[in-house]
Design an enzyme around this catalytic site. Structure first.
Site, PDB file in Angstrom:
ATOM      1  N   HIS A  55       0.859  -1.183   0.000  1.00 23.59           N
ATOM      2  CA  HIS A  55       0.000   0.000   0.000  1.00 23.59           C
ATOM      3  C   HIS A  55       0.899   1.237   0.000  1.00 23.59           C
ATOM      4  CE1 HIS A  55      -3.923  -1.832   1.811  1.00 23.59           C
ATOM      5  NE2 HIS A  55      -3.357  -2.657   0.940  1.00 23.59           N
ATOM      6  N   GLU A  57       0.922   3.866   1.893  1.00 21.38           N
ATOM      7  CA  GLU A  57       1.401   4.243   3.221  1.00 21.38           C
ATOM      8  C   GLU A  57       2.557   3.359   3.674  1.00 21.38           C
ATOM      9  OE1 GLU A  57      -1.749   3.544   2.250  1.00 21.38           O
ATOM     10  OE2 GLU A  57      -3.162   4.293   3.740  1.00 21.38           O
ATOM     11  N   CYS A  85      -6.186   2.028   5.869  1.00 26.65           N
ATOM     12  CA  CYS A  85      -6.867   0.803   6.285  1.00 26.65           C
ATOM     13  C   CYS A  85      -6.292   0.338   7.634  1.00 26.65           C
ATOM     14  CB  CYS A  85      -6.676  -0.278   5.225  1.00 26.65           C
ATOM     15  SG  CYS A  85      -4.969  -0.890   5.113  1.00 26.65           S
ATOM     16  N   CYS A  88      -2.408  -0.355   7.429  1.00 24.54           N
ATOM     17  CA  CYS A  88      -1.614   0.874   7.353  1.00 24.54           C
ATOM     18  C   CYS A  88      -1.720   1.677   8.645  1.00 24.54           C
ATOM     19  CB  CYS A  88      -2.039   1.687   6.141  1.00 24.54           C
ATOM     20  SG  CYS A  88      -1.649   0.848   4.583  1.00 24.54           S
TER      21      CYS A  88
END
Length: 154
Positions: A55, A57, A85, A88
């Protein structure tokens, strides 16, 4: 010292989101800022890497840790185009990031306001402010356009 407004930094994250979209990834971008400098950058790479943890992040946090030579990112802010999410948010918590700014809310998976409030959970020993809605229109539109284009290709 950070002399730039939050919108400036979110625009930097949006550029990374566009880069992700241009290679067929969900267009999400993230940056880590410390003392007015970008120390970490990331955008989604799940499809290309075949790795669920890629992801924006996560990659921005890893990049910042490498840049600063430390796992503790105290004094750093994270700017991300979509609400983080659970995974993260956990990484943000573990890295001890000071503040999070995100663009679009994520009602299906958001963990910093929409579904969960990991950043303010009193059971944890580190809490941090998270501000959503920063350039929300722009951040949301890039996602809407991406998924519309995907639907049109089918």
């Amino acid at each position: 010292m950070n002399d730039q407004p939050p919108e400036y930094w979110m625009n930097q994250a949006l550029e990374l989101a566009k880069k992700a979209g241009s290679i067929g990834e969900v267009p999400i971008g993230a940056i880590v800022v410390k003392n007015g400098q970008i120390v970490g950058r990331g955008h989604n790479l799940r499809e290309q890497s075949k790795d669920a943890t890629r992801h924006a992040e996560m990659d921005a946090i890893k990049d910042a840790c490498n840049t600063l030579g430390a796992w503790r990112l105290s004094g750093c802010d994270l700017y991300v185009t979509l609400e983080p999410c659970l995974m993260c948010s956990g990484a943000i918590y573990q890295a001890r990031i000071d503040r999070v700014f995100y663009g679009a809310s994520d009602p299906k998976a958001g963990a910093m306001g929409s579904l969960y409030q990991i950043h303010q959970d009193l059971r944890l020993n580190h809490r941090l402010p998270a501000q959503g809605g920063l350039l929300a229109q722009e951040c949301g539109q890039i996602l809407k356009d991406f998924f519309q284009q995907r639907r049109n290709q089918v």
